[in-house]
Design an enzyme around this catalytic site. Structure first.
Site, PDB file in Angstrom:
ATOM      1  N   THR A  14     -62.126 118.599  20.561  1.00  0.00           N
ATOM      2  CA  THR A  14     -62.163 119.903  19.896  1.00  0.00           C
ATOM      3  C   THR A  14     -60.785 120.347  19.414  1.00  0.00           C
ATOM      4  O   THR A  14     -59.751 119.818  19.825  1.00  0.00           O
ATOM      5  CB  THR A  14     -62.737 120.973  20.843  1.00  0.00           C
ATOM      6  OG1 THR A  14     -61.889 121.117  21.972  1.00  0.00           O
ATOM      7  CG2 THR A  14     -64.137 120.613  21.289  1.00  0.00           C
ATOM      8  N   ASP A  15     -60.810 121.368  18.558  1.00  0.00           N
ATOM      9  CA  ASP A  15     -59.572 121.980  18.069  1.00  0.00           C
ATOM     10  C   ASP A  15     -59.355 123.309  18.782  1.00  0.00           C
ATOM     11  O   ASP A  15     -60.075 123.633  19.735  1.00  0.00           O
ATOM     12  CB  ASP A  15     -59.619 122.144  16.542  1.00  0.00           C
ATOM     13  CG  ASP A  15     -60.756 123.039  16.072  1.00  0.00           C
ATOM     14  OD1 ASP A  15     -61.341 123.766  16.893  1.00  0.00           O
ATOM     15  OD2 ASP A  15     -61.052 122.999  14.866  1.00  0.00           O
ATOM     16  N   LEU A  16     -58.409 124.100  18.325  1.00  0.00           N
ATOM     17  CA  LEU A  16     -58.117 125.376  18.983  1.00  0.00           C
ATOM     18  C   LEU A  16     -59.278 126.357  18.950  1.00  0.00           C
ATOM     19  O   LEU A  16     -59.362 127.249  19.781  1.00  0.00           O
ATOM     20  CB  LEU A  16     -56.885 126.029  18.339  1.00  0.00           C
ATOM     21  CG  LEU A  16     -55.549 125.359  18.660  1.00  0.00           C
ATOM     22  CD1 LEU A  16     -54.433 125.989  17.840  1.00  0.00           C
ATOM     23  CD2 LEU A  16     -55.248 125.447  20.143  1.00  0.00           C
TER      24      LEU A  16
END
Length: 133
Positions: A14-16
């Site tokens: 995942t990203d932020l």
């Protein structure tokens, strides 16, 4: 016959924002393709060692439809849509339950060690078509 591959979204995917980073869909569908080939009875290691040929992605068209999120259980469906002399085409779709999240059209080419396209051997072609629509 459609090939099914189950995976889960991990934190590292995942990203932020907590959604799957776009490049990680490539990992999911690559794993699914590798498993489909293996389940068709093709050892890519043996193919390289014995005949000096490998499979490589030549072309890909992708559609990001909806985001997958941390801890989602995903299913990757892979369908062989056609086999040509030196390549084969696949439709790959990532699902979360009944929700379609990602779709890709993928062309895979058979290459020699030197990187030249080569005809897919007849025995390998026969194994691949078990996943053709």
């Amino acid at each position: 016959m459609t090939h099914h591959f189950q995976t889960r979204v991990y934190y590292e995917d995942t990203d932020l924002a907590g959604i799957v980073y776009h490049a990680n869909y490539l990992k999911f569908i690559e794993r699914a393709r590798s498993e489909m080939v293996r389940e068709a009875g093709i050892s890519q290691t043996a193919l390289k060692a014995g005949q000096g040929i490998v499979f490589a992605v030549r072309r890909m068209e992708m559609d990001f439809i909806a985001p997958a999120r941390f801890e989602d259980d995903l299913r990757v469906e892979t369908l062989l849509v056609g086999v040509k002399g030196a390549s084969f085409d696949l439709d790959q779709t990532v699902w979360r339950g009944a929700d379609r999240l990602y779709a890709a059209k993928v062309q895979v080419v058979c290459l020699t060690d030197s990187g030249r396209a080569v005809r897919i051997p007849a025995d390998i072609r026969q194994k691949l078509v078990t996943f053709q629509q």
